[in-house]
Structure formats: structure tokens, C-alpha cells
Design a protein around this motif. Structure first.
Motif, PDB file in Angstrom:
ATOM      1  N   ASN A 100       7.499   6.095   3.988  1.00 23.55           N
ATOM      2  CA  ASN A 100       6.702   6.996   4.887  1.00 23.55           C
ATOM      3  C   ASN A 100       5.134   7.034   4.907  1.00 23.55           C
ATOM      4  OD1 ASN A 100       8.908   7.822   6.092  1.00 23.55           O
ATOM      5  ND2 ASN A 100       9.339   9.325   4.762  1.00 23.55           N
ATOM      6  N   GLN A 101       4.679   6.959   3.413  1.00 22.10           N
ATOM      7  CA  GLN A 101       3.209   6.883   3.292  1.00 22.10           C
ATOM      8  C   GLN A 101       2.735   5.702   3.670  1.00 22.10           C
ATOM      9  OE1 GLN A 101       3.560   7.462  -1.052  1.00 22.10           O
ATOM     10  NE2 GLN A 101       3.298   9.711  -1.012  1.00 22.10           N
ATOM     11  N   ILE A 102       3.311   4.584   3.400  1.00 18.36           N
ATOM     12  CA  ILE A 102       2.816   3.235   4.072  1.00 18.36           C
ATOM     13  C   ILE A 102       2.558   3.285   5.769  1.00 18.36           C
ATOM     14  CG2 ILE A 102       3.575   0.773   4.464  1.00 18.36           C
ATOM     15  CD1 ILE A 102       4.731   0.778   1.776  1.00 18.36           C
ATOM     16  N   ILE A 103       3.606   3.936   6.276  1.00 16.88           N
ATOM     17  CA  ILE A 103       3.341   3.704   7.724  1.00 16.88           C
ATOM     18  C   ILE A 103       2.158   4.655   8.088  1.00 16.88           C
ATOM     19  CG2 ILE A 103       4.619   4.812   9.923  1.00 16.88           C
ATOM     20  CD1 ILE A 103       7.256   4.060   8.658  1.00 16.88           C
ATOM     21  N   ILE A 113      -0.594   5.396   6.194  1.00 13.50           N
ATOM     22  CA  ILE A 113      -1.713   4.826   6.036  1.00 13.50           C
ATOM     23  C   ILE A 113      -1.880   3.281   6.740  1.00 13.50           C
ATOM     24  CG2 ILE A 113      -2.829   3.160   4.140  1.00 13.50           C
ATOM     25  CD1 ILE A 113      -2.990   6.185   3.576  1.00 13.50           C
ATOM     26  N   ARG A 114      -0.926   2.767   7.395  1.00 18.08           N
ATOM     27  CA  ARG A 114      -1.135   1.548   8.343  1.00 18.08           C
ATOM     28  C   ARG A 114      -1.527   2.024   9.613  1.00 18.08           C
ATOM     29  NH1 ARG A 114       4.894  -0.630   9.791  1.00 18.08           N
ATOM     30  NH2 ARG A 114       4.628  -1.342   7.832  1.00 18.08           N
ATOM     31  N   GLU A 115      -1.142   3.406  10.106  1.00 17.47           N
ATOM     32  CA  GLU A 115      -1.545   3.838  11.436  1.00 17.47           C
ATOM     33  C   GLU A 115      -3.087   4.216  11.165  1.00 17.47           C
ATOM     34  OE1 GLU A 115      -0.108   3.883  14.209  1.00 17.47           O
ATOM     35  OE2 GLU A 115       1.331   2.912  13.137  1.00 17.47           O
ATOM     36  N   LEU A 116      -3.583   4.775   9.937  1.00 19.61           N
ATOM     37  CA  LEU A 116      -4.897   5.126   9.776  1.00 19.61           C
ATOM     38  C   LEU A 116      -5.915   3.958   9.819  1.00 19.61           C
ATOM     39  CD1 LEU A 116      -4.568   7.644   6.541  1.00 19.61           C
ATOM     40  CD2 LEU A 116      -5.417   8.238   9.303  1.00 19.61           C
ATOM     41  N   ILE A 117      -5.249   2.877   9.227  1.00 19.58           N
ATOM     42  CA  ILE A 117      -6.240   1.651   9.119  1.00 19.58           C
ATOM     43  C   ILE A 117      -6.416   0.968  10.574  1.00 19.58           C
ATOM     44  CG2 ILE A 117      -5.963  -0.866   8.590  1.00 19.58           C
ATOM     45  CD1 ILE A 117      -4.701   0.164   5.866  1.00 19.58           C
ATOM     46  N   LYS A 118      -5.272   0.988  11.538  1.00 21.94           N
ATOM     47  CA  LYS A 118      -5.318   0.634  13.036  1.00 21.94           C
ATOM     48  C   LYS A 118      -6.337   1.265  13.604  1.00 21.94           C
ATOM     49  CE  LYS A 118      -1.473  -0.616  14.693  1.00 21.94           C
ATOM     50  NZ  LYS A 118       0.102  -0.635  15.027  1.00 21.94           N
ATOM     51  N   SER A 119      -6.242   2.663  13.328  1.00 21.05           N
ATOM     52  CA  SER A 119      -7.266   3.610  14.018  1.00 21.05           C
ATOM     53  C   SER A 119      -8.711   3.559  13.406  1.00 21.05           C
ATOM     54  CB  SER A 119      -6.859   5.121  13.990  1.00 21.05           C
ATOM     55  OG  SER A 119      -7.128   5.617  12.469  1.00 21.05           O
ATOM     56  N   SER A 138       3.990  -7.844   5.410  1.00 16.46           N
ATOM     57  CA  SER A 138       4.345  -7.179   6.942  1.00 16.46           C
ATOM     58  C   SER A 138       3.215  -6.290   7.017  1.00 16.46           C
ATOM     59  CB  SER A 138       5.405  -6.432   6.305  1.00 16.46           C
ATOM     60  OG  SER A 138       5.352  -5.371   5.357  1.00 16.46           O
ATOM     61  N   GLU A 139       2.402  -5.725   5.986  1.00 15.56           N
ATOM     62  CA  GLU A 139       1.394  -5.057   6.480  1.00 15.56           C
ATOM     63  C   GLU A 139       0.174  -5.790   7.342  1.00 15.56           C
ATOM     64  OE1 GLU A 139       0.956  -1.584   5.945  1.00 15.56           O
ATOM     65  OE2 GLU A 139       2.951  -2.100   5.550  1.00 15.56           O
ATOM     66  N   VAL A 140      -0.071  -6.936   6.886  1.00 17.49           N
ATOM     67  CA  VAL A 140      -1.000  -7.979   7.757  1.00 17.49           C
ATOM     68  C   VAL A 140      -0.432  -8.058   9.121  1.00 17.49           C
ATOM     69  CG1 VAL A 140      -2.052 -10.174   7.787  1.00 17.49           C
ATOM     70  CG2 VAL A 140      -1.899  -8.980   5.800  1.00 17.49           C
ATOM     71  N   SER A 141       0.838  -8.173   9.293  1.00 21.09           N
ATOM     72  CA  SER A 141       1.597  -8.591  10.572  1.00 21.09           C
ATOM     73  C   SER A 141       1.445  -7.421  11.562  1.00 21.09           C
ATOM     74  CB  SER A 141       2.813  -8.889  10.637  1.00 21.09           C
ATOM     75  OG  SER A 141       2.985 -10.232   9.830  1.00 21.09           O
ATOM     76  N   ALA A 142       1.367  -6.175  11.070  1.00 20.24           N
ATOM     77  CA  ALA A 142       1.389  -4.847  11.484  1.00 20.24           C
ATOM     78  C   ALA A 142       0.167  -4.406  11.847  1.00 20.24           C
ATOM     79  CB  ALA A 142       2.240  -3.712  10.823  1.00 20.24           C
ATOM     80  N   SER A 143      -0.983  -4.724  11.151  1.00 23.38           N
ATOM     81  CA  SER A 143      -2.115  -4.163  11.164  1.00 23.38           C
ATOM     82  C   SER A 143      -3.324  -5.028  11.860  1.00 23.38           C
ATOM     83  CB  SER A 143      -2.619  -3.562   9.985  1.00 23.38           C
ATOM     84  OG  SER A 143      -1.679  -2.668   9.539  1.00 23.38           O
ATOM     85  N   CYS A 144      -3.116  -6.400  11.510  1.00 20.07           N
ATOM     86  CA  CYS A 144      -4.544  -7.165  11.546  1.00 20.07           C
ATOM     87  C   CYS A 144      -4.429  -8.130  12.602  1.00 20.07           C
ATOM     88  CB  CYS A 144      -4.733  -8.082  10.466  1.00 20.07           C
ATOM     89  SG  CYS A 144      -4.824  -7.142   8.687  1.00 20.07           S
TER      90      CYS A 144
END
Length: 315
Positions: A166-169, A171-177, A192-198
Motif C-alpha cells: 500500500n505504501q509503495i502504491i 509513493i508511486r502515485e506521488l512520484i508520478k504527480s 516494476s516501479e520503473v515500468s509504472a512511473s517512468c
């Protein structure tokens, strides 16, 4: 926003970076990948003015990290893998302390703290002692200290390490914003973080850039010919393999038959050939039970480019 030209770094006789060239545009989220010892941390430390390069140049927002390091620091926020927190301070007092170090005036400092705590969901935690916070919220505080001076560039080193799903999701949304107002370099081992965010990925191996492209392009390049997993029910009198072999460059692999259903992997020279394959069999009475595109994952790309010399040859 970030520009590296022939950047090289030696530690005694060990070459950690070897003539790195890279440009990162404003508003881009760049994923920086590589195995341990590849040179990622060295590159981030040079960009953050922590260590000098042996040769070459690095610029942030047009300022050289060696000649104009103060200007670079004003425009850059850095979140290392272990956030630089004072655990006995409250969130608010810590951010105020960081703001003073950043030479933000009292009036602007209050506005900055209000803004960053609201953006990162820390409003209700400003009076909490940092040591009492969960790891996820400590990570948010670490991100807040990197953002307190509203930098143009953010460098994030393993920002989701040790967090629960849950925390990863979150932080991921924060990074994308963040890309709305900042240029972001994200270094992580979690592919997977790179695939989802970058927007774009740079893979470093043995001090050299071995790949630089979007995630989709890297995955397509790794798999080679386009491929599909097919489940096909064909009439007994139909020689479906012969029809496929008539398509130039077609390859069949991993063929299995179960209860009249033929399962196999198909590779074609181009995606355009798939229409001929599909219509040719369907017109003969064949029924397709499943058609699933075969895609390489970012893990496949990473393993291929960092386990041999193929990536260097491609580059």
C-alpha cells in the motif's frame, strides 16, 4: 534540465563511469537502472555535488555541478536510500530546520512547509516525533525535505525500499504527480516501479549506458520478432501447420495438443503478417480459443543487457 557530457569517474584505478552522455528534459521521469556497482550511485553523487567527476561535465538547469555547485544545490533535491532524518525532532521542526539550511526566509519557509506537507499528506503529522512514524511516513518526510525549496530537479534513490504494497502504491502515485512541476531521476532495483512511473529508462552496466529508451521500446527490442501464444481448434482435415509455413518467416514453437486444442507459440516477421495468418486459418474453419501477445518484461531486458556484452553492441 540535466546534461551529462563524457562524464568519467575513477576511484584509483577503478573506472566507475566511462564517458557517460545523457540528457533529461524538463518534466521527465527518468528511471535509472543497473546492477550493484554499475555506477548509478556515482552518477547521482556527482549530480548532487557530493563528489567531483574525473573528467567530463555535468549540468543541472544549465549550471555546472563543479563550477556552479551552489546554484545546482539550489535547484536540486536529493532523497538518498536512507533518508537524512533527525528522529528526535518533530516533522514540522525538522522541515523548518532544513528550510533554514536552504536559506528560505521565515515567511517563505512557512508557506513551503504548508505546501509540501499538504502535497505529501503530512498535515496531521507535523507535531509528531519522527521516530514514532511508520517507515512509509518517514519516507514521505525524507521526500518533503528534498522538495522543501521547490527544486527543479529531484533525484530519488530507492524511494520505495522496505515499504509495504500500500505504501509503495502511495509513493508511486506521488512520484508520478511530481513530474507536473519537477524533473525526476528515479533509481531503483524494483523494475516494476520503473515500468509504472517512468517515461524513459536508462540502464547502466560496468560504468556505461547500455540502453536508453522507453519501457515499451526496450521490451519490443528485446523480444525480437513479434510473437503470440495461440490456442487453436482446427478441423481434422485441415493441415494448419502447412498454412502457417507458407507465411514467410513464420516460426512455431512449444507446440502441444490437448482435447483437440492445439497450443503453440507463433513468431512472425512483422505484426502485419498476423492478419494473413488469422484470416487464412479462420476461412478454413479454424476456431481461435486464445490469442495472447508475447511480450518481454523489463526484467528480461535488464537481464539481457547486464549479463553479457549484447547491450554494448546494440548501443
Amino acid at each position: 534540465m540535466i546534461e551529462l557530457n563524457n562524464l568519467t569517474k575513477y576511484y584509483d584505478n577503478f573506472r566507475a563511469l566511462d564517458n557517460i552522455n545523457l540528457k533529461v528534459d524538463k518534466g521527465e521521469i527518468l528511471g535509472l537502472l543497473g546492477p550493484n556497482g554499475a555506477g548509478k550511485t556515482t552518477a547521482m553523487r556527482i549530480l548532487s555535488c557530493f563528489i567531483p567527476a574525473t573528467s567530463g561535465t555535468a549540468k543541472v538547469a544549465g549550471f555546472d555541478v563543479f563550477e556552479d555547485s551552489i546554484e545546482v544545490r539550489r535547484r536540486l533535491g536529493y532523497l538518498p536510500e536512507t533518508p537524512p532524518l533527525y528522529l528526535d525532532m518533530t516533522v514540522g521542526s525538522y522541515l523548518d530546520f532544513v528550510g533554514k539550511i536552504r536559506e528560505i526566509s521565515y515567511k517563505d519557509r512557512k508557506k513551503s512547509i504548508d505546501s509540501v506537507t499538504e502535497r505529501l499528506g503530512l498535515q496531521d503529522y507535523r507535531d509528531r516525533i519522527i521516530s514514532t512514524l511508520s517507515k512509509g511516513y518517514r519516507q514521505r518526510v525524507g521526500l518533503a525535505q528534498a522538495m522543501i525549496h521547490n527544486p527543479e530537479v529531484l533525484i530519488l534513490d530507492e524511494p520505495t525500499v522496505g515499504l509495504d504494497p500500500n505504501q509503495i502504491i502511495e509513493i508511486r502515485e506521488l512520484i508520478k504527480s511530481l513530474a507536473q512541476q519537477h524533473t525526476v531521476i528515479l533509481s531503483t532495483h524494483i523494475l516494476s516501479e520503473v515500468s509504472a512511473s517512468c517515461n524513459r529508462v536508462v540502464i547502466i552496466n560496468e560504468g556505461q549506458i547500455v540502453a536508453e529508451d522507453s519501457v515499451d521500446n526496450l521490451e519490443n527490442r528485446t523480444i525480437g520478432k513479434p510473437g503470440w501464444h495461440i490456442s487453436l481448434k482446427a478441423p481434422k482435415e485441415l493441415d494448419w501447420k502447412d498454412l502457417i509455413k507458407k507465411i514467410d518467416g513464420a516460426e512455431i514453437a512449444d507446440e502441444q495438443e490437448s482435447n483437440g486444442i492445439n497450443n503453440f507459440n507463433l513468431k512472425l516477421s512483422s505484426k502485419d503478417d498476423f492478419d494473413a495468418f488469422f484470416s487464412g486459418l479462420a476461412s478454413k474453419g479454424a476456431v481461435f480459443k486464445e490469442i495472447t501477445p508475447i511480450k518481454a518484461t523489463l526484467e528480461d531486458v535488464f537481464m539481457k543487457l547486464t549479463s553479457n556484452e549484447e547491450g554494448k553492441e546494440d548501443k
